[in-house]
Design a protein around this motif. Structure first.
Motif, short mmCIF file in Angstrom:
data_model
loop_
_atom_site.label_atom_id
_atom_site.label_comp_id
_atom_site.label_asym_id
_atom_site.label_seq_id
_atom_site.Cartn_x
_atom_site.Cartn_y
_atom_site.Cartn_z
N UNK A 289 0.87 -1.18 0.00
CA UNK A 289 0.00 0.00 0.00
C UNK A 289 0.91 1.22 0.00
N UNK A 290 0.96 1.97 -1.10
CA UNK A 290 1.89 3.10 -1.19
C UNK A 290 1.65 4.18 -0.14
N UNK A 291 0.43 4.24 0.42
CA UNK A 291 0.13 5.24 1.43
C UNK A 291 0.68 4.86 2.80
N UNK A 292 1.08 3.58 2.95
CA UNK A 292 1.51 3.11 4.27
C UNK A 292 2.95 2.62 4.32
N UNK A 293 3.49 2.11 3.22
CA UNK A 293 4.81 1.50 3.28
C UNK A 293 5.91 2.53 3.49
N UNK A 294 6.90 2.11 4.26
CA UNK A 294 8.11 2.94 4.46
C UNK A 294 9.33 2.24 3.84
N UNK A 295 9.07 1.13 3.18
CA UNK A 295 10.13 0.34 2.56
C UNK A 295 10.43 0.89 1.16
N UNK A 296 11.58 1.50 0.98
CA UNK A 296 11.93 2.10 -0.32
C UNK A 296 12.18 1.03 -1.38
N UNK A 297 12.68 -0.13 -0.97
CA UNK A 297 13.01 -1.19 -1.93
C UNK A 297 11.78 -1.65 -2.69
N UNK A 298 10.64 -1.77 -1.99
CA UNK A 298 9.44 -2.32 -2.63
C UNK A 298 8.98 -1.46 -3.80
#
Length: 218
Positions: free
Chosen positions: A193-202
């Protein structure tokens, strides 16, 4: 379970020593199984007509569309392969229901879907289940449903405890549909979910499609 009267054709596959009957549904068939076919196709967006248990022209067109989108032979006839892709299992001499509600994989996958995607469109819920199953088949991941789901850090629902949230029927249905072969994710092994993820790799993963709030990726 009996679903009423319906028209069935029997095809005999040769040159097997003992012929195997293959139940097929086609233009002109009627009854409960046709109703189930129409219901599945309508829920998944392939069929726009009424669910009346009558295999008419609209059902025929919807079946052909479904077959073309799922790598099946496009003939407008619902045989064993198309029934399987629809998640419908007819008890015959050679086939029976593949999964039951007590099946451990169904229950665990349903809880993962429930924790990760409740509130998402139904197609998106099935897609989350499909991602788990795509990982099971991918040598980069564990080879069981439980192994994939409980792989450390793989799913937020495990980390935050949402896998134990009150289980919804739609999550169970979505798990069954995913286990029975429906993959709305298009073969994805990741989603976020782009509004929630903090993982830059994904964000670097190749995007396949967007369903609801989730992006499904390779």
């Amino acid at each position: 379970m009996v679903f009423g009267t319906y028209s069935i054709s029997y095809v005999y596959l040769m040159p097997y020593k003992n012929a195997v009957n293959v139940v097929t549904y086609k233009y002109g068939s009627k009854g409960g199984l046709v109703y189930k076919i129409q219901d599945k196709l309508k829920r998944w967006g392939y069929y726009k007509g009424s669910i009346d248990g009558i295999y008419g022209y609209q059902t025929y067109k919807a079946v052909r569309y479904f077959q073309s989108k799922n790598g099946l032979g496009v003939d407008g006839i619902v045989g064993n392969k198309t029934l399987s892709a629809l998640g419908i299992y007819v008890k015959t001499n050679t086939t029976s229901t593949r999964y039951s509600s007590n099946n451990q994989d169904v229950n665990l996958l349903a809880r993962l879907i429930n924790g990760e995607a409740r509130g998402e469109p139904y197609e998106g819920q099935v897609a989350v289940g499909a991602v788990v199953l795509n990982r099971v088949k991918d040598p980069r991941f564990p080879s069981t449903v439980a192994g994939v789901i409980y792989q450390p850090g793989a799913f937020t629902a495990i980390v935050d405890g949402q896998i134990n949230a009150n289980l919804r029927q739609s999550s169970i249905n979505a798990a069954r549909d995913a286990l029975n072969g429906w993959d709305p994710s298009g073969g994805a092994v990741y989603y976020y979910n782009p509004a929630k993820t903090t993982n830059k790799w994904i964000w670097s993963r190749p995007l396949i499609k967007i369903i609801g709030k989730h992006r499904f990726c390779r």
